[in-house]
Design a protein around this motif. Structure first.
Motif: not given
Length: 195
Positions: A44-45, A26-31
């Motif tokens: 973000e969208l 899944g998605w958990d990528i730092p900014k």
């Protein structure tokens, strides 16, 4: 941004690990990673669309206010896969296995386009590999062949194997996944010993 973002070995390993777990779970990528590689806006969208109520999302899709979330997800996965495969030329076995399962699904669709109605072939899979579920069987077959060929080339590059695939996507030589045949002779029957 920082020039040593990828050249710092510790930071590079951190990025590889983050992208790997993002692709697998899944998605958990730092900014800072998203911004450095230029997919922060799409990311973000995607999460904004994911938080919408289903009815609200359908209404906004009908009014063409928002993009298709499945297409956006496929685009994000494609971007992250490209970055991950560039940074990690020999990825872990579970990632290769996941790609190989996708290859087998594509191969079954290329062999018989009616396999597209299989329970394990979801819309996101079809969008990711550019297959239109509602086109004719000949078109689906051609799209699946093209995707199969591209994925096979990726697997070759990532695993270092050499595979020749003909036009029907049947493997001519595929040594890394094929089991070795070991001939076994039957046990000879002998006379039983007496009393």
């Amino acid at each position: 941004m920082n020039e040593s973002f990828e050249s710092d070995e510790r930071k590079r390993n951190e990025i590889i690990e983050c992208l790997y777990w993002s692709l697998m779970n899944g998605w958990d990528i730092p900014k800072e990673i998203r911004e450095y590689y230029g997919f922060s806006e799409d990311y973000e969208l995607y999460h904004q669309l994911e938080r919408l109520e289903p009815a609200e999302y359908r209404l906004k899709r009908l009014e063409c206010e928002v993009p298709d979330i499945v297409e956006l997800d496929a685009q994000l996965k494609h971007t992250v896969e490209n970055i991950f495969e560039r940074l990690c030329p020999r990825p872990p076995a579970p990632y290769i296995d996941k790609l190989y399962r996708d290859f087998k699904k594509l191969e079954s669709i290329a062999t018989d386009p009616k396999n597209i109605d299989n329970l394990f072939v979801f819309r996101d899979f079809l969008v990711r590999y550019g297959i239109d579920r509602y086109s004719s069987d000949a078109v689906k077959k051609e799209q699946a062949r093209k995707a199969c060929k591209e994925l096979n080339a990726r697997l070759d590059r990532l695993t270092g194997r050499k595979t020749a695939v003909d036009d029907n996507t049947k493997e001519k030589e595929h040594k890394s996944y094929r089991k070795v045949h070991i001939p076994v002779s039957p046990k000879p029957k002998r006379r039983k010993m007496g009393l």
